[in-house]
Design a protein around this motif. Structure first.
Motif, PDB file in Angstrom:
ATOM      1  N   SER A 204       0.846  -1.192   0.000  1.00  0.00           N
ATOM      2  CA  SER A 204       0.000   0.000   0.000  1.00  0.00           C
ATOM      3  C   SER A 204       0.881   1.241   0.000  1.00  0.00           C
ATOM      4  CB  SER A 204      -0.893   0.022   1.244  1.00  0.00           C
ATOM      5  OG  SER A 204      -1.795  -1.051   1.259  1.00  0.00           O
ATOM      6  N   THR A 205       0.322   2.351  -0.480  1.00  0.00           N
ATOM      7  CA  THR A 205       1.035   3.627  -0.418  1.00  0.00           C
ATOM      8  C   THR A 205       0.626   4.376   0.844  1.00  0.00           C
ATOM      9  OG1 THR A 205      -0.696   4.845  -1.595  1.00  0.00           O
ATOM     10  CG2 THR A 205       1.020   3.772  -2.931  1.00  0.00           C
ATOM     11  N   ILE A 232       8.740   0.080   0.582  1.00  0.00           N
ATOM     12  CA  ILE A 232       7.973   0.043   1.833  1.00  0.00           C
ATOM     13  C   ILE A 232       8.541   1.060   2.821  1.00  0.00           C
ATOM     14  CG2 ILE A 232       7.431  -1.365   3.861  1.00  0.00           C
ATOM     15  CD1 ILE A 232       7.168  -3.762   2.028  1.00  0.00           C
ATOM     16  N   LEU A 233       9.853   1.122   2.926  1.00  0.00           N
ATOM     17  CA  LEU A 233      10.496   2.080   3.843  1.00  0.00           C
ATOM     18  C   LEU A 233      10.102   3.509   3.482  1.00  0.00           C
ATOM     19  CD1 LEU A 233      14.088   0.525   3.888  1.00  0.00           C
ATOM     20  CD2 LEU A 233      12.283   0.203   5.585  1.00  0.00           C
ATOM     21  N   THR A 234      10.074   3.807   2.198  1.00  0.00           N
ATOM     22  CA  THR A 234       9.717   5.150   1.741  1.00  0.00           C
ATOM     23  C   THR A 234       8.292   5.510   2.134  1.00  0.00           C
ATOM     24  OG1 THR A 234      11.229   4.980  -0.141  1.00  0.00           O
ATOM     25  CG2 THR A 234       9.486   6.633  -0.287  1.00  0.00           C
ATOM     26  N   GLU A 235       7.369   4.569   1.941  1.00  0.00           N
ATOM     27  CA  GLU A 235       5.963   4.839   2.243  1.00  0.00           C
ATOM     28  C   GLU A 235       5.713   4.929   3.747  1.00  0.00           C
ATOM     29  OE1 GLU A 235       3.770   5.658  -0.135  1.00  0.00           O
ATOM     30  OE2 GLU A 235       5.499   5.475  -1.465  1.00  0.00           O
ATOM     31  N   VAL A 236       6.356   4.066   4.515  1.00  0.00           N
ATOM     32  CA  VAL A 236       6.184   4.096   5.974  1.00  0.00           C
ATOM     33  C   VAL A 236       6.671   5.416   6.547  1.00  0.00           C
ATOM     34  CG1 VAL A 236       7.032   3.095   8.144  1.00  0.00           C
ATOM     35  CG2 VAL A 236       6.189   1.594   6.335  1.00  0.00           C
ATOM     36  N   GLN A 253      11.379  -2.881  13.117  1.00  0.00           N
ATOM     37  CA  GLN A 253      12.612  -2.688  12.360  1.00  0.00           C
ATOM     38  C   GLN A 253      12.403  -1.777  11.154  1.00  0.00           C
ATOM     39  OE1 GLN A 253      13.945  -6.658  11.380  1.00  0.00           O
ATOM     40  NE2 GLN A 253      13.779  -7.338  13.502  1.00  0.00           N
ATOM     41  N   ILE A 254      11.284  -1.959  10.456  1.00  0.00           N
ATOM     42  CA  ILE A 254      10.992  -1.128   9.279  1.00  0.00           C
ATOM     43  C   ILE A 254      10.878   0.342   9.680  1.00  0.00           C
ATOM     44  CG2 ILE A 254       9.141  -0.544   7.653  1.00  0.00           C
ATOM     45  CD1 ILE A 254       8.768  -3.550   7.196  1.00  0.00           C
ATOM     46  N   ALA A 255      10.177   0.618  10.780  1.00  0.00           N
ATOM     47  CA  ALA A 255      10.036   2.001  11.243  1.00  0.00           C
ATOM     48  C   ALA A 255      11.400   2.605  11.566  1.00  0.00           C
ATOM     49  CB  ALA A 255       9.118   2.051  12.470  1.00  0.00           C
TER      50      ALA A 255
END
Length: 357
Positions: A204-205, A232-236, A253-255
């Motif tokens: 998802s965006t 995903i990292l960019t969108e989060v 971790q992603i955050a």
């Protein structure tokens, strides 16, 4: 059960002889160990185990059979399963069938009769390594191929592709679960806390997430390396600070990476239901369930503060982003109490959502 010899060969050449159960075939994967005394159903069906050959440290597995209601997803995700002793005559009133039959149905190779204590000692001392299960000992060239194995496209493989809603429309809170490989129990736990959960596709965006106008966003758990999918990292990063956020497992971790921190692969990871974590704020120690092989490097965190640490190895287990109305934990939130209003982590998330309303 007719015994059929099979070999488990580690990338360093050490080999263990055992016996087949489950599906036929040879398989290569990342060899890891899980320390839970119970929960093998959840282990087999947890998307976080994609690409891994899981060694169960508890010696007897399968004694309560397979229970469909306890599956964490619709299928098994492990590459293969290694146990000391397999129970082929389970006894439990909830049993739907045997572990052997489940592995056959799912196409998962199993091996029993292996010294799992020795295997675990090797992995603790030498670190996680690749391995192959095969009918015959490996040649030198085959061993080189095992050494070169790498888990790839993990998040893509387990990805959610469709939006789905759980819980009552009259629930107190509506949260978006950004699904990177979530467990069913994560959704059920939020529903039990009077939340309506909108499970959103993995890719998802930020615009799609924010357009839901939810009270908060949960970054879910999942498999493998948090840096694997840069999009995903960019969108989060675009969502954090715009709406209250809670991250769990891979979501933690992603955050952190999205906000500038670094991660590293751990020597042998944290897998099982008995990992002690300490809250810096309260000083309390909780026994948690975890399933991961990477950690956030505490000294690389740029805009948050570490609030939980692992008692065994001192690694980062949770980060508070006070100025961004967000916090994340490496472990399952249920470790900090069962049920609302006793659980401080759910309460913390609810407080952030109330603050925004």
């Amino acid at each position: 059960m007719k015994k059929k010899k099979v070999y488990l060969t580690l990338q360093d050449g050490r080999s263990f002889q055992g016996y087949r159960f489950g599906a036929e075939g040879d398989v290569t994967g990342e060899l890891v160990f899980s320390t839970g005394m119970v929960g093998y159903i959840e282990t087999l069906t947890d998307p976080a185990n994609y690409g891994q050959i899981v060694v169960q440290t508890f010696p007897l597995i399968g004694n309560y059979g397979m229970i469909t209601a306890d599956k964490e997803s619709k299928k098994a995700w492990v590459s293969a399963y290694v146990v000391r002793e397999i129970c082929d005559a389970p006894s439990n009133f909830r049993t739907d069938g045997t572990l052997e039959d489940f592995l056959k149905e799912e196409g998962i190779v199993g091996i029993y009769g292996v010294d799992t204590r020795e295997l675990t000692k090797i992995l603790r001392e030498s670190g996680t390594m690749n391995a192959r299960i095969s009918d015959k000992p490996l040649s030198e060239s085959a061993l080189q191929a095992v050494s070169g194995y790498k888990i790839e496209n993990a998040i893509k493989t387990v990805a959610r592709t469709k939006k789905e809603t759980f819980g009552s429309e009259t629930a107190k809170y509506t949260v978006a679960l950004w699904d990177f490989g979530s467990k069913k129990s994560t959704i059920e736990n939020f529903v039990s806390q009077d939340c309506r959960v909108i499970a959103m596709p993995t890719f998802s965006t930020a615009e799609e997430i924010l357009a839901l106008n939810v009270d908060g966003v949960v970054l879910s758990d999942g498999p493998a390396d948090p840096t694997e999918e840069a999009s995903i990292l960019t969108e989060v990063k675009k969502v954090i600070g715009k709406v209250p956020v809670m991250g769990i497992g891979l979501g933690h971790q992603i955050a952190a990476v999205a906000l500038g921190a670094e991660v590293k692969k751990q020597k042998y990871g944290h897998r099982g239901s008995n990992q002690p974590v300490k809250s810096i704020d309260s000083g309390k120690v909780y026994i948690s369930a975890q399933n991961h092989g990477f950690e956030v490097l505490a000294d690389s965190i740029q805009c948050g503060r570490v609030n939980f640490v692992n008692v065994n190895d001192g690694s980062c287990e949770g980060i508070d982003y006070d100025g961004l109305n967000a916090f994340t934990v490496q472990f399952m939130p249920e470790a900090c109490g069962i049920g609302y209003p006793e659980n401080p982590l759910y309460n913390k998330f609810f407080a952030l959502m109330n603050k925004e309303n």
